[in-house]
Design an enzyme around this catalytic site. Structure first.
Site, PDB file in Angstrom:
ATOM      1  N   LEU A   1       0.982  -1.356  -0.078  1.00 33.31           N
ATOM      2  CA  LEU A   1       0.094  -0.019  -0.005  1.00 33.31           C
ATOM      3  C   LEU A   1       0.806   1.243  -0.081  1.00 33.31           C
ATOM      4  CD1 LEU A   1      -2.928   1.248   0.367  1.00 33.31           C
ATOM      5  CD2 LEU A   1      -2.545   1.003   2.604  1.00 33.31           C
TER       6      LEU A   1
ATOM      7  N   PHE B   1       2.585 -14.602 -42.005  1.00 31.01           N
ATOM      8  CA  PHE B   1       3.375 -14.216 -43.121  1.00 31.01           C
ATOM      9  C   PHE B   1       2.515 -13.583 -44.147  1.00 31.01           C
ATOM     10  CE2 PHE B   1       6.976 -15.030 -46.320  1.00 31.01           C
ATOM     11  CZ  PHE B   1       8.055 -15.042 -45.452  1.00 31.01           C
TER      12      PHE B   1
ATOM     13  N   GLU C   1       0.933 -21.960 -38.888  1.00 26.45           N
ATOM     14  CA  GLU C   1       0.457 -20.815 -39.009  1.00 26.45           C
ATOM     15  C   GLU C   1      -0.971 -20.694 -39.531  1.00 26.45           C
ATOM     16  OE1 GLU C   1       3.687 -18.331 -41.532  1.00 26.45           O
ATOM     17  OE2 GLU C   1       4.104 -20.559 -42.039  1.00 26.45           O
TER      18      GLU C   1
END
Ligand SMILES: Cc1cc2nc3c(=O)[nH]c(=O)nc-3n(C[C@H](O)[C@H](O)[C@H](O)COP(=O)(O)OP(=O)(O)OC[C@H]3O[C@@H](n4cnc5c(N)ncnc54)[C@H](O)[C@@H]3O)c2cc1C
Ligand code: FES
Ligand code: FES
Length: 1292
Positions: free
Chosen positions: A348, A899, A1246
């Protein structure tokens, strides 16, 4: 107060550590890795934001007699804070030799490891939770991981693994196994089938070890006896002196003697400062002061000790005596988004002393009228009202003062807090707010008094006094809310343009509206307005086929969901990454000096200060290059070491070589480079106007565009753009180069391009390629980011190794790595589309520009693939797609999973959405209308045979229950005003096989040793995608032996030469074929011995062959496929086959803030016949979540001057476990063969990323519904990425 240097004492994995000479700024992570060789604790960021370095720190609380365990990020723990504590790392809980701990075992068996770099951190977060709470709820398990990032897995398998430790989970050994196999009722309330996988399972639950909390190591008894921590201690280092007082009066005394001393509390901020500070510092560590950890109520004020951690504050909300203190009750919600490591350390006092508007508790404390109580040795304690003093820039504390507690008025109010950020968890607020409303006891919904404070990414907290005056005395009604928002709007107007943006002003109004609506709604059901919580319970399902005969067995490996081949090493921390390789004698460390300018002439490089530092050996610069000083000699467009001009920020100028990392890094920072700015500086796609390009345009065309537009009923034109994306693989770029005899060199690195790197090192050194050996054991995540840019550390360390004739290592720190590696290309597309009234697209013309950064590298290859997929999966008769790369003064943008396709598909799907909107048609109908079918031919001359996309489309619609849920979404939207749901289904296809034909080749080398064990080497690199696991499966099945008999070696250029890069989702296809070919040769050689004695078995056949002088070693080679695309003639095909898939996502958008919740995603994927369903599903889930980050969360931000502002996980937010779909179903198409794929499989790495676009489209759908209801146009632009600010913009 004079104190000598004391002995620092703590325990690590049960062993006592006593340090007399300690440098207090040393972090626990550095000490564990460097001094103890405990490299299981990984360095992913060195700033507390990735969780890879998580360890458990345990303490004995003498007052309660309890041992307290905390998960901490060890990179943020100064070593001196550990005095009297015990540290446990992943090595301390289990190992390959002693057996895995159930936490380690489960993350492996649930396929929760891919690259494995995040794995030890995940293990330690879960382990620590179990040590504190052996029976956690599923929510507690989920919450414990908010501080750990994983870039590979998509989190689902990690969560599934760890949820088994919860009583609420089915399919857990502790709960009796899967309820489908027993008579037990399902704790998840699932009656139809198994909660995970139907009918096949990815994990055999019966093989899991039971977790027995009684078997855990004990806390060191020595630390429980009195003495060690009861006295003031001091640790003096060269730069930092660290005092550890045990009473407040000692702390105040030291502070009075050293007014400039820093206070160390949770150290989440201070640890970072100490790492970089160069002056002498005195630190007073107050973490051991009991006085600062207590709480008590005095005269109606709750006094909270400044040393209470955030975790302590959350616990206080359960204290019965604090039930009436509204502020305390509000704390858990404010902090629920924090990672457990941060909650455990941040205090705190430290939080308040940072005095920033962005810190989450500040609005609550200020609106709650709290004050700070500060003390000093000389003066009486004094109160400072937070509202007054902490809104100013200057520190309200006097030099000798320490903040000791915070006073919270014990008021009972209606309290609401809100926060909007790019990421829901562990992210600083874009805007936050706290509302304290005093409600009239006599009149319903009447506000007596109000306090409001706004925080977030604004210069300082805002307290809208006029609005609070407006609210006081009013009764809340819908009409009153409108008026209140107008009052706030006009009060905020002066702040706009002075640090408060229009969007933030809208959020501020949205929060006010939400707060008042919540007040009206009370606890009733109905149109709840707070939507930023994800559900506690996630559901998932993985559907796939399995060869029943071989399920989980070690024979017939292909087709089985076998775990990652080195998963156990990853979980126990035994897997070795580059920086884990033990230092060799005489090894040096190098760190590069990077350009700070975008485009400038270097007028001077002053190395004198750096070279005079103790431990510095020297430097390398362009004069040390004996060969070619270009990164890619072929393009000759980027100097490896700048000669006289720099072209982008982050370009390497020279490198400092020293005895160790810290010295090299500090010395590199001392190098003074002077510049003379050059023009032009081109940073964005303004390059188009400047005609700054990297190469010529690439073009794909078919049909007659003009005729197509003439035939069209309607034509639309527009412009669309996408931002970039950073890789954030967890292991940064690095290399270790070791000089050998006669100019030979060995390079250990993490690259996807072994062969290219070998050539590049040979060229820069001016030696033949056979002098250079490149070795890659494993890569801590690649995603394309370890292609071209991975050459840099290897080339510069090779140069330094040659110059100094010593091994040289260099690991880029996270910020430099992110700067140097440009990431995904931002893009801009201009399009024209012609279509019929029915929505059939007749003609499409797209011109795509990408921001390539400074050099060609892979940019032209990336844009070629984008252009090839210029129609996505839609049959459009007349097409012209062109692409061109812009040259800008940024680090080179490079390959990133997908890509070029992620940008192009986003553009195509936006065009289709625009067509559907224009014709008032449903987007999925428009998609369906153009979807390619069997027997058709794509623009790149791919003839579609055995084409599975239409089947995926139908199966995904059915899995997602699309038609029914479309209806439900409509109903939801008609009954909810502030929340709107959206649903979208989206197809994708991705060509497998590299369009540059010559690259489709691979080699392998397979040895059988006389004991029957097999060593396989191939040209592909393992980066978490499971390549080596699949290769093992292929080798073991081809040879007919068990999986365990095969070991896949590291990838090295002296074993398999001229290997094609590990890219384009084609590595299993290529390398698997080469390994298969080699194994077939060996099978043939062994055939006579097998036939002579069929019962003898593998070992005997091998032995017989050896004694008969038959070679047990061979190579395999494959030249794969007859394809390749010629851009000049537009003749293809561009790939061998297509991997297809369809994704369907549903989101819920909060129309007041623009935040969303990902309700559900269903994916159906065509992977042929999967070689390993667990690996393939892992790629799908991981790719999807990375794509979700790209489309919905990750924002690359530069300053107006072009400085990268989002250069680490602290500022660049990637998805966390809490961000994955609440329901995440993945199905692999069944009965599916691919005669062009190895073992009938398909490439997968991919393609799945592209299906995350469905989330963007669903968000678009939800926004449209809100706009229609508000009477706004259906035509709008939802910018990329769809972070809350962009969604809000689209909503208004
Ligand atoms: C990875 C990461 C993520 C974060 N995410 C968030 C987030 O999502 N939201 C958010 O709000 N914050 C976030 N933070 C910031 C975090 O809130 C602060 O770092 C933390 O609260 C500081 O507390 P501490 O105890 O660690 O302070 P320390 O680092 O110990 O100290 C901070 C400063 O305060 C001074 N100080 C500390 N205690 C006292 C005292 N008692 N008296 C006088 N001076 C004192 C110190 O000298 C120092 O200058 C994040 C931080 C990190 C590292
Ligand atoms: S290395 Fe410590 S959190 Fe990333
Ligand atoms: S497995 Fe998590 S980052 Fe790679």
């Amino acid at each position: 107060m004079a104190v000598n240097t004391d002995m620092l004492v703590f325990f690590v994995n049960g062993k006592k550590v006593c340090l007399r000479n300690v440098e207090p700024e040393t972090t626990l992570m550095a000490y564990l890795r460097r001094d103890l060789g405990l490299t299981g604790t990984k360095n992913g960021c060195d700033e507390g934001s990735c969780g890879a370095c998580t360890v458990m720190v345990s303490a004995y609380n003498r007052d309660s007699g309890r041992i307290v365990h905390k998960a901490l990020t060890s990179c943020m723990v100064p070593i001196c804070t550990l005095h009297g504590l015990a540290v446990t790392t992943t090595e301390g809980i289990g190992s390959l030799a002693t057996g895995l701990h159930p936490v380690q075992e489960r993350i492996v068996k649930f396929h929760g490891t891919q690259c494995g770099f995040c794995t030890p951190g995940m293990v330690m977060s879960m382990y620590t939770l179990l040590r504190s709470n052996p029976n956690p709820t599923r929510k507690q398990v989920s919450d414990s991981l908010h501080g750990n990032i994983c870039r590979c897995t998509g989190y689902r398998p990690i969560m599934d693994a760890f949820w088994t430790f919860s009583k609420e989970t089915c399919c857990s050994p502790e709960n009796g196994g899967c309820c489908q196999d027993t008579d037990l009722s399902c704790p998840q309330g699932n009656s139809a089938g198994c909660c995970r996988g139907q009918p096949a399972k990815l994990t055999d639950i019966s093989s899991l070890s039971l977790y027995d909390p009684t078997q855990e190591p004990i806390f060191p008894p020595e630390l429980q006896v009195e003495g060690l921590c009861e006295n003031l201690v001091c640790f003096r280092g060269r730069r930092v002196t660290w005092y550890r007082p045990v009473t407040l009066s000692q702390a105040l005394q030291i502070k009075s003697e050293n007014p400039d001393a820093q206070i160390a509390s949770g150290c989440t901020f201070l640890a970072q400062q100490l790492k970089t500070c160069v002056q002498e510092v005195i630190v007073i560590d107050i973490s051991g002061l009991k006085e600062l950890k207590s709480h008590e109520i005095k005269n109606g004020v709750l006094m909270l000790g400044a040393g209470l951690s955030m975790a302590d504050l959350i616990d206080l909300s359960d204290h019965g005596d604090l039930a009436e203190v509204s502020l305390v009750q509000a704390v858990p919600k404010v902090l629920e988004s924090w990672g457990s490591q941060l909650k455990n350390s941040a205090t705190l006092g430290g939080h308040i002393m940072l005095r920033g508007a962005r810190y989450d508790l500040m609005p609550l404390l200020v609106a709650g009228d709290c004050f700070a109580l500060v003390a000093s040795k000389a003066d009486a304690e004094r109160k400072i009202q937070l509202k007054e003093a902490f809104l100013r820039d200057s520190n309200p504390l006097k030099p000798c003062e320490i903040l000791i507690s915070v006073g919270v008025p014990c008021a009972q109010k209606f309290v609401q807090t809100f926060k909007v950020a790019k990421r829901k968890h562990q992210d600083l607020a874009s805007l936050s707010a706290a509302f304290f409303l005093g409600i009239s006891p006599s009149e319903k919904l009447k506000i007596d008094d109000a306090q409001i404070t706004y925080g977030g990414n604004i210069p300082s907290l805002i307290v809208p006094v006029e609005t609070t005056k407006f609210l006081a005395g009013r009764k809340v009604s819908e009409e009153m809310i409108g008026e209140a928002m107008l009052a706030l709007q006009s009060e905020l107007l002066p702040f706009e343009g002075k640090g408060l943006s229009k969007t933030q002003s809208l959020w501020a109004q949205g929060f006010l509206s939400k707060c008042l609506l919540e007040l009206i709604a009370g606890n009733q059901q109905g149109d709840r307005v707070t939507t930023n919580e994800q559900p506690d319970i996630y559901k998932s399902c993985q559907i796939f086929e399995i060869d029943q005969e071989g399920t989980f067995s070690k024979l017939k490996a292909v087709g089985q969901p076998l775990t990652h081949s080195t998963g156990e090493e990853q979980a126990t921390g035994e897997a070795v990454f580059i920086d884990d390789i033990p230092m060799t004698v005489g090894e040096l460390y190098m760190y590069p000096v990077l350009s700070t300018q975008h485009h400038a002439k270097i007028t001077g490089v002053d190395l004198s200060e750096a070279l005079s530092m103790p431990g510095v050996h020297g430097y390398i610069d362009h004069k040390d290059v004996p060969g070619v000083n270009f990164v890619f000699a072929e393009y000759a467009d980027e100097e490896l070491l700048a000669t006289d001009t720099v072209h982008h920020c982050g370009q390497i100028i020279c490198g400092i070589v020293a005895t160790d990392r810290d010295t090299a890094v500090s010395a590199a920072q001392c190098v003074k480079v002077t510049y003379e700015d050059l023009t032009p500086v081109i940073l964005t796609i303004q390059a188009i106007e400047a005609k700054s390009f990297l190469g010529l345009p690439w073009r794909v065309t078919r049909g007659n565009l003009e005729a197509g537009f003439a035939q069209s009923d309607e034509v639309l034109e527009g412009e669309l753009s996408t931002k970039g994306q950073k890789h954030i693989y967890l292991e940064t770029l690095g290399a270790l180069s070791v000089p050998r005899e006669r100019d030979q060199i060995e390079v250990y690195t993490g690259t996807q391009l072994c062969h290219t790197l070998q050539i590049a090192v040979a060229e820069v050194l001016g030696v033949p390629a056979h002098n250079v050996v490149v070795k890659v054991k494993r890569i801590g995540g690649g995603f394309g980011g370890k292609e071209s840019r991975s050459l840099l550390p290897s080339m510069i360390t090779a140069l330094a190794a040659r110059k100094f004739r010593r091994p040289v290592r260099c690991i880029f720190n996270r910020k430099d790595d992110t700067l140097i590696n440009g990431g995904r290309h931002p893009s801009l597309a201009r399009y024209k589309v012609g279509f019929t009234k029915e929505g059939k697209i007749i003609a499409l013309q797209t011109m795509l520009y990408t921001n390539g950064g400074i050099t060609k590298e892979t940019s032209n290859s990336v844009i070629k693939l984008a252009v090839i997929r210029g129609e996505s999966c839609y049959n459009i008769p007349n097409v012209l797609v062109e692409g061109r790369v812009c040259r800008t003064n940024h680090s080179s943008h490079a390959s990133l999973r997908g890509f070029g396709c992620p940008q192009m598909l986003w553009i195509v799907e936006n065009i289709l959405t625009a067509v559907a909107t224009h014709l008032s048609l449903q987007p999925h109908k428009v998609r369906e209308l153009q979807l390619y079918k069997e027997g058709e031919t794509t623009i790149t001359n791919c003839f579609l045979e055995n084409f599975k996309l239409p089947k995926c489309w139908e199966e995904c619609k059915s899995l997602a229950d699309f038609d029914k849920r479309s209806q439900l979404v409509k109903e939801f939207n008609s009954t909810n005003k502030q929340r709107k749901r959206g649903l979208a289904i989206q197809p994708m296809m991705f060509g497998i096989g590299i369009y540059d034909k010559f690259l489709n080749q691979a080699g392998a080398l397979v040895h059988i040793y006389t004991d029957g064990s097999v060593l396989v080497t191939h040209g592909g690199c393992e980066m978490g995608q499971g390549l080596h696991t699949k290769i093992k499966q292929i080798a073991s099945d081809t040879l007919g032996i068990s999986f365990d008999k095969v070991l896949v070696s590291e990838t090295c250029t002296n074993m398999v030469p001229n290997a094609t890069a590990t890219v384009a989702s084609v590595s299993t296809e290529l390398n698997g074929r080469a390994v298969h070919a080699a194994c077939i040769t060996l099978v043939e050689r062994l055939r006579p011995f097998r036939e002579a004695d069929p019962q003898a078995g593998w070992e005997k056949w091998v032995s017989a062959a050896y004694f008969s002088r038959v070679s047990l070693s061979t190579t395999g080679f494959v030249s794969y496929g007859d394809f390749g695309f010629d851009f000049d003639t537009c003749k293809g095909p561009d790939c061998m086959y297509l991997t297809c898939g369809v994704g369907c996502s549903e989101v819920e958008v909060d129309c007041l803030t623009g935040e969303h919740k990902l309700v559900r995603t269903d994916i159906v994927m065509d992977v042929g016949r999967s070689i390993n369903p667990a690996v393939d599903i892992g790629q799908i889930e991981g790719g999807f979540v990375q794509g979700y980050g790209y489309y919905m969360m990750e924002e690359v931000v530069h300053s107006p001057e072009g400085k990268l502002l989002t250069d680490s996980p602290l500022t660049y937010k990637i998805p966390l476990a809490a961000d994955i779909p609440a329901q995440f179903n993945v199905a692999l198409l069944k009965n599916n063969l691919n005669d062009k794929g190895i073992y009938s499989s398909k490439g997968i790495g991919e393609p799945p990323l592209l299906l995350a676009l469905s989330v963007y489209l669903a968000t678009h759908d939800a926004v449209k519904s809100a706009r229609v209801e508000r009477g706004l146009s259906e035509v709008f632009y939802l910018e990329h990425p769809s972070i809350p600010a962009n969604v809000l913009k689209a909503l208004n």
